[in-house]
Design an enzyme around this catalytic site. Structure first.
Site, PDB file in Angstrom:
ATOM      1  N   GLU A 236       0.772  -1.085  -0.049  1.00 34.04           N
ATOM      2  CA  GLU A 236       0.141   0.064   0.036  1.00 34.04           C
ATOM      3  C   GLU A 236       0.956   1.414  -0.045  1.00 34.04           C
ATOM      4  O   GLU A 236       1.804   1.078   0.613  1.00 34.04           O
ATOM      5  CB  GLU A 236      -0.811  -0.079   1.320  1.00 34.04           C
ATOM      6  N   GLU A 347     -10.153   6.115   2.720  1.00 39.59           N
ATOM      7  CA  GLU A 347     -10.483   5.171   4.008  1.00 39.59           C
ATOM      8  C   GLU A 347     -10.425   6.330   5.157  1.00 39.59           C
ATOM      9  O   GLU A 347      -9.455   7.207   5.403  1.00 39.59           O
ATOM     10  CB  GLU A 347      -9.587   4.055   4.186  1.00 39.59           C
TER      11      GLU A 347
END
Length: 476
Positions: A236, A347
């Site tokens: 990520e 997120e």
């Protein structure tokens, strides 16, 4: 005689109890450690750190010992205008090489072959500015810049989390599988049902407002393989605002990885033996500056994550420009081969302060419908195929867990390719009075069946776990 006998007994008792008292005294002193007074963090740092167990104290000492080693190894130290301290550490002494299997090694040479870009692809601006280098200072060649972790960072983190997991995401965390994931809320585009060897996109950077230290807001690319059991592998990269980890509300460049679904492996940035940095001009964990402004100039970063077909490592690259470093193939099980899902998007963590939905912002803090200059975006969303070609992310699906709080809308044009706007204010009266009540009242939706199509350009709730496990693409 009686006096002599009593004296001997007294000395004997003292001899027995003094060591015990000393042990208790040392133990009681060991439960607290005075904070850093040397100026590594912000403020005078005179507060004592209390620990709930010996394990926490050992973790605290281990982290400080690692930072002391990096400080001693550094050939140059740079004081950032925002208060960060950056150590320029010889590349072979960075934390990745603390691992027993890596000791004595050095970063590998950069791969000669990069993902192939189509001839008509637009050239991208690969300028990547950070606060620590605003004054024109950089680390010398052969070193990597490492942001110093201070005692103040550890004190702040220990108030809400375990130092044994410092620099790690919560367990059962941050890949979107459905809308019931422990306070983690997403607005993402995703592709699945194929073999992926990388992903690329440009995303604009925002100073998202985070309501409490226990929450964060991020925008990133996830490259994923495995199932949502204990064998999930991810790499990520993106930007995040995390007061708990960094002590401020600045958007910061970050990386992450896990090979067991965020259980015991992986970490942010360079907090453990994992990611190997090769770039001397980018500090992972440092603030990105400047950031985008509402109705003002937009600043975006272009990120490319891809697998070297020769050695199998996963590299991180700034668009078509310099490489940042790589995740060694040995870290992973499923990603040792390829990814079977890629996600792009935002997120947040919603702790429901005061029993209501958080006002923590995702992206710019404004809804997708406001468009360019106002909403956060991902553009030129691409994946790397089996032949190391960068291609458009076909069948890109868009999904938002809570559309009344954080939405997503997308499309396609020649300049931006596949793109989407995403984000929102959460429960925020000042930004959107009408949405405040609907966001707060919105209940978690039941995930719909994986066979049911989602509306591209709109919002839907998909059970991502079912899709990944069945390895099917949801067609429009």
């Amino acid at each position: 005689m009686a006096s002599s006998c009593c004296s001997k007994r007294l000395r004997s008792m003292i001899a027995k109890f003094v060591p015990l008292l000393l042990v208790l005294f040392v133990a009681s002193c060991s439960w607290s450690a005075s904070a850093d007074k040397s100026g590594g963090g912000r403020g005078n740092g005179t507060q004592a750190t209390q620990f709930s167990s010996w394990d926490e104290l050992r973790a605290y000492r281990r982290i400080l010992a690692r930072m002391d080693r990096l400080k001693k190894a550094s050939v140059k130290t740079i004081q950032s205008p925002d208060g960060d301290v950056i150590h320029c550490v010889p590349a072979h002494q960075q934390p990745a090489f603390d691992h027993p299997k890596m000791r004595g090694q050095k970063p590998e040479e950069e791969p000669e072959e990069r993902p192939k870009i189509s001839a008509d692809a637009a050239e991208e601006d690969t300028v990547f500015t950070q606060a620590w280098s605003d004054g024109g200072e950089f680390c010398p060649g052969g070193t990597v810049p490492i942001r110093r972790t201070t005692e103040r960072d550890l004190q702040r983190y220990s108030r809400s989390g375990s130092l044994r997991r410092y620099g790690m995401k919560p367990r059962a965390s941050s890949v979107r599988r459905d809308s019931t994931s422990d306070g983690h809320e997403h607005a993402v585009g995703y592709v699945t049902g194929d073999q992926f060897y990388g992903a690329k996109a440009s995303l604009n950077v925002w100073p998202a407002k985070v309501a409490s230290a226990a929450e964060f807001s991020l925008s990133q690319i996830w490259v994923i393989s495995g199932t949502f059991g204990n064998d999930l592998n991810t790499i990520e990269a993106g930007w995040q605002v995390s007061p708990e980890l960094y002590g401020d509300n600045s958007p910061r460049f970050f990386t992450y990885w896990t090979s067991d679904a965020y259980q015991a492996t992986g970490c942010y940035n360079l907090h453990c033996s994992g990611f190997i940095q090769t770039n001397s001009r980018i500090a992972i964990g440092a603030a990105i500056s400047p950031a985008s402004a509402y109705n003002g100039r937009q600043f975006d970063i272009s990120l490319l994550l891809w697998k070297d077909p020769r050695r199998g490592h996963w590299w991180l690259q700034l668009g078509s420009g310099p490489l940042v470093g790589y995740w060694p193939s040995r870290l992973f099980t499923h990603l040792g081969g390829h990814a079977n899902m890629v996600q792009f998007g935002g997120e947040v963590v919603n702790t429901r302060p005061s029993g209501s939905h958080t006002p923590t912002q995702m992206g710019s803090g404004h809804f997708p419908r406001e468009g360019f200059n106002r909403a956060a975006y991902f553009r030129n969303v691409q994946v790397v195929d089996w032949d190391n070609n960068l291609i458009p992310a076909r069948d890109l699906r868009l999904v938002a867990d809570h559309p009344a709080c954080y939405g997503i809308q997308g499309g396609y044009n020649r300049a931006w390719g596949n793109y989407f706007y995403y984000g929102g204010p959460g429960r925020n009266h000042e930004i959107d009075p009408e949405a405040e009540k609907s966001c707060n009242d919105e209940k978690t939706k039941e995930p719909m069946d994986a066979e049911e199509p989602a509306s591209v350009g709109g919002s839907a709730v998909i059970n991502m776990e079912q899709i990944l496990l069945s390895n099917k693409v949801v067609k429009t």
